[in-house]
Scaffold this motif. Structure first.
Motif, PDB file in Angstrom:
ATOM      1  N   ARG A  36       1.038  -1.192  -0.026  1.00 38.55           N
ATOM      2  CA  ARG A  36       0.052  -0.039   0.092  1.00 38.55           C
ATOM      3  C   ARG A  36       0.914   1.171  -0.044  1.00 38.55           C
ATOM      4  NH1 ARG A  36      -1.998  -3.189   3.660  1.00 38.55           N
ATOM      5  NH2 ARG A  36      -3.887  -4.669   2.678  1.00 38.55           N
ATOM      6  N   LEU A  37       0.403   2.203  -0.777  1.00 39.64           N
ATOM      7  CA  LEU A  37       1.018   3.765  -0.636  1.00 39.64           C
ATOM      8  C   LEU A  37       0.474   4.243   0.728  1.00 39.64           C
ATOM      9  CD1 LEU A  37       0.035   4.285  -4.212  1.00 39.64           C
ATOM     10  CD2 LEU A  37       2.451   4.616  -3.363  1.00 39.64           C
ATOM     11  N   ILE A  38       1.273   4.912   1.318  1.00 37.29           N
ATOM     12  CA  ILE A  38       0.950   5.692   2.563  1.00 37.29           C
ATOM     13  C   ILE A  38       0.695   7.152   2.499  1.00 37.29           C
ATOM     14  CG2 ILE A  38       1.714   6.152   4.909  1.00 37.29           C
ATOM     15  CD1 ILE A  38       3.595   3.418   4.837  1.00 37.29           C
ATOM     16  N   GLU A  39       1.756   7.772   1.815  1.00 39.09           N
ATOM     17  CA  GLU A  39       1.646   9.195   1.549  1.00 39.09           C
ATOM     18  C   GLU A  39       2.474   9.619   0.217  1.00 39.09           C
ATOM     19  OE1 GLU A  39       2.737  11.561   4.575  1.00 39.09           O
ATOM     20  OE2 GLU A  39       1.678  13.344   4.104  1.00 39.09           O
ATOM     21  N   ILE A  40       1.975  10.377  -0.593  1.00 40.46           N
ATOM     22  CA  ILE A  40       2.885  11.193  -1.496  1.00 40.46           C
ATOM     23  C   ILE A  40       2.739  12.710  -1.543  1.00 40.46           C
ATOM     24  CG2 ILE A  40       3.324  11.634  -3.790  1.00 40.46           C
ATOM     25  CD1 ILE A  40       2.037   8.750  -4.664  1.00 40.46           C
ATOM     26  N   GLN A  57       4.322   1.080   1.715  1.00 40.50           N
ATOM     27  CA  GLN A  57       4.830  -0.053   2.377  1.00 40.50           C
ATOM     28  C   GLN A  57       5.633  -0.898   1.458  1.00 40.50           C
ATOM     29  OE1 GLN A  57       0.814  -2.042   3.013  1.00 40.50           O
ATOM     30  NE2 GLN A  57       0.923  -1.362   5.001  1.00 40.50           N
ATOM     31  N   VAL A  95       1.530   5.123 -10.407  1.00 45.01           N
ATOM     32  CA  VAL A  95       0.630   6.343  -9.542  1.00 45.01           C
ATOM     33  C   VAL A  95       1.482   7.407  -9.704  1.00 45.01           C
ATOM     34  CG1 VAL A  95       0.058   6.702  -7.294  1.00 45.01           C
ATOM     35  CG2 VAL A  95      -0.219   4.652  -7.904  1.00 45.01           C
TER      36      VAL A  95
END
Lengths: 251, 438
Positions: free
Chosen positions: B74-78, B88, B99
């Motif tokens: 999973r992405l957490i933040e951009i 992750q 993305v």
């Protein structure tokens, strides 16, 4: 390709690998979500990912969907949070243990409650709202195990068969209003639910493949959607096999 | 369920020499990972692994179990303004690019496959064709999460005084399970690059082209091993046309069957000869990032083409001063042996220091090629290559290797004992058992 549609999506059982794969596709289109599941930390991990992938909003709520009181009121509140509803995806379920369900009637009761009673109740509450607004899709996840009773998993299969008939009937009732009810029936899927099975080969699908089928079924098709599609024909054959043949097998 | 170890799943590294069944845990959430690595009923040793793209034995653990990290994707933040991504560790580089690209952002360093996890990229401190400009992947990492078998989840930055950050960069996953990665990003003006192919017919021309192409971010050469010295030099810069088309999530083709290596070699050589001829007509061509960085990803499971016995990869780096002679000697040795793949890749590493205790990349030139596994014959040839590399003051890429003896490895990586001291006692790999033997 048509333009992406931002939807308002409620997912019950949002921790399911299949539901998460589907949610990523809806997120990329700028959808808004309410995610409901048992564990807040896990829901938050999923929600953060969906936001980065494009979700316009993502609310989470930790709730035991089998024990929850006042489903009508809760569904109404989630729809109000989103300011309307396009899709309710009912994705929770347990494979359970057939042998345990044979020994222990409480386990059998629980298996039926998780896989049939609770999904049916939630689908009914979503259908009421969709019928009133004249649109939207309520979707549940069934299983090819519901197409024929077999000694290895007929308790689970019976519940999945039940929710299949329920969604089919709901689709019939909703049809005049413009709203839809859909049952997605996956075959073998490589998820935590099937950990311990020997996997691989052409019959095993990834959660993402089922997620794609859910994404497509949000707009059209149904009321019964096999995922991947070829399971429709496999199960056609399995259903046609005479009982005396099945009874000699370990299926 | 996903925190516990299932019975017997097949797993092999990309070289497919050692294929066996393992007890496997597949954590999907951060809490599952902590449980899997510390579970009282876990196998005697575990090894966190990603997508299994390491060629040798660094992602194998014959005496224990594997923690497959790909469910933690999973992405957490951009942070688009700050150009930082946190995700992750099981997220693949290809998925991250899908993305990032539409936002005009990109990973600053990419290896030759998109099917590599962020954690794997850190554990091998991977490099790309732009090392001269950007250094290794690890140079861009701002912070990592590390879950060890004992103690709390750690968050480590490059200035970490314990040395655990440096030990984990290029640390082969031995210091703990890398749970998430925060990395700086690069802005891009397009998903496409302007690439230029230039044929050359001697190593001297290669060194000259490498030196005079300073204005190009990306520089790589393909060498024809059947006629050493002949090759194609490719150099490229990112375009600025605002076309942010993303790459494919899956390969377009799949390997039809095991062991069609004749087909593989035939096809790659024909493609090379075509490129070589085309390069003579020279010109700049626009090429999508997925084709430029990950040419082999177009064929899924291409490793199967080497057949049931699998293959080995050899990659080494030799310092600038000794590079010309050493590369020349290696190429002729390989050509005479008739054992190597038809094509080798040659590129340069710049002076930017790598952040890891055990990072591979050091200033010089790096040569990489495949060897179909012919048992002893292959091992003897690779041992002779080791001698040339040692003589030249170079080292092999341990994450790709699966056979160098401990003595050789320890001469190339004299700081290995520091990693051994910081290794998580619950973690073991076939690679580390092999090279840390005394």
């Amino acid at each position: 390709m048509t333009r992406p549609i931002a939807r308002r999506v409620i997912i019950l059982g949002a921790q399911s690998a299949i539901a998460e794969a589907a949610a990523r596709r809806f997120a990329a289109e700028g959808s808004r979500f309410v995610l409901v599941g048992r564990d807040l930390a896990r829901l938050n991990e999923i929600a953060a990912d969906l936001r980065v992938r494009g979700a316009a909003a993502c609310e989470v709520e930790a709730l035991d969907l089998v024990e929850a009181r006042d489903p009508r009121g809760r569904m109404r509140a989630w729809v109000d949070t989103l300011g309307g509803i396009s899709l309710v995806l009912i994705a929770f379920g347990v494979l359970g243990d057939q042998e345990e369900a044979e020994r222990d009637l409480h386990a059998l009761d629980r298996l039926l409650a998780v896989n049939f009673n609770a999904p049916a109740v939630w689908a009914a509450t979503a259908a009421e709202i969709m019928m009133a607004q004249g649109g939207g899709t309520v979707m549940a996840i069934g299983s090819v195990a519901g197409d024929r009773g077999r000694q290895s998993n007929y308790a689970y299969g019976a519940a999945k068969a039940g929710i299949g008939v329920f969604m089919q009937g709901l689709a019939h009732r909703l049809a005049p209003s413009g709203a839809r009810a859909v049952l997605v029936k996956p075959g073998f899927v490589d998820t935590p639910m099937t950990a311990g099975f020997a996997k691989g080969g052409p019959l095993w699908a990834s959660p993402d493949q089922i997620g794609a089928a859910i994404w497509r079924a949000a707009d059209k098709g149904g009321p019964i959607v096999y995922a991947p599609w070829f399971w429709r024909f496999i199960m056609l054959i399995i259903r046609a096999v005479p009982a005396f043949v099945i009874h000699r097998s370990k299926l | 369920m996903s925190a516990s170890f299932s019975n017997k799943e097949p797993f092999s590294s990309w070289g497919r020499i050692d294929r066996r069944l393992y007890p496997v845990a597949r954590p999907r959430f951060a809490a599952d990972l902590a449980k899997a690595i510390a579970a009282p009923d876990r196998p005697a040793s575990v090894l966190p692994v990603g997508l299994g793209r390491s060629y040798g034995d660094s992602c194998l653990n014959a005496e224990g179990g594997l923690i497959v990290m790909t469910g933690l994707n999973r992405l957490i933040e951009i942070d688009e303004q700050g150009m930082v991504m946190r995700a992750q560790a099981g997220l693949s580089l290809g998925e991250a690019l899908r993305v990032l690209t539409p936002k005009g952002l990109f990973l600053p360093v990419l290896p030759g496959s998109q099917f590599v996890t962020l954690g794997g990229a850190v554990a091998n401190d991977v490099h790309g064709k732009n090392h001269l400009k950007n250094g290794t992947f690890g140079r861009w990492v701002r912070r990592i999460g590390l879950q060890r078998s004992h103690g709390p989840a750690l968050s480590l930055a490059p200035d970490d005084p314990s040395g655990l950050f440096a030990a984990t960069m290029g640390g082969f996953g031995l210091t703990g399970a890398i749970s998430w990665v925060e990395i700086g990003l690069a802005p891009i003006g397009s998903a496409f690059l302007d690439a230029e192919d230039i044929p050359f017919s001697s190593l001297d021309e290669y060194f000259q082209l490498m030196a005079e192409s300073e204005t190009f971010e990306q520089r790589v050469a393909w060498i024809d091993c059947t006629r050493p010295g002949r090759g194609v030099f490719t150099r490229a810069n990112v375009r600025h046309d605002g076309n942010f088309q993303i790459g494919p999530a899956r390969p377009a083709l799949s390997a039809p069957l095991d062991g069609a290596s004749f087909l593989f070699n035939g096809v790659t050589l024909r493609a090379f000869n075509f490129a070589y001829a085309a390069a003579h007509r020279a010109s700049v061509r626009p090429v999508h990032y997925s084709k430029f960085y990950f040419p082999l990803d177009a064929v899924g499971d291409w490793n199967r083409l080497y057949g049931a016995r699998g293959f080995r990869q050899y990659q080494c780096v030799v310092p600038e001063g000794a590079a010309r002679d050493a590369v020349h000697e290696m190429l002729y040795l390989i050509a005479r042996s008739g054992e190597g793949s038809m094509l080798a890749v040659l590129k340069a590493f710049g002076p930017k220091p790598s952040p890891g205790l055990m990072s591979f990349a050091t200033e010089g030139h790096t040569l990489a090629l495949d060897f179909p596994n012919h048992g002893e014959r292959t091992l003897r040839l690779m041992a002779r290559l080791d001698e040339i590399v040692l003589e030249a003051g170079g080292r092999i890429y341990a994450g790709k290797d699966g056979r160098a003896p401990a003595r050789t490895f320890q001469r190339m990586y004299p700081r290995w004992r520091e990693l051994e001291r910081m290794r998580d006692p619950a973690i073991r790999s076939d690679f580390w058992s092999r090279v840390s033997a005394t």
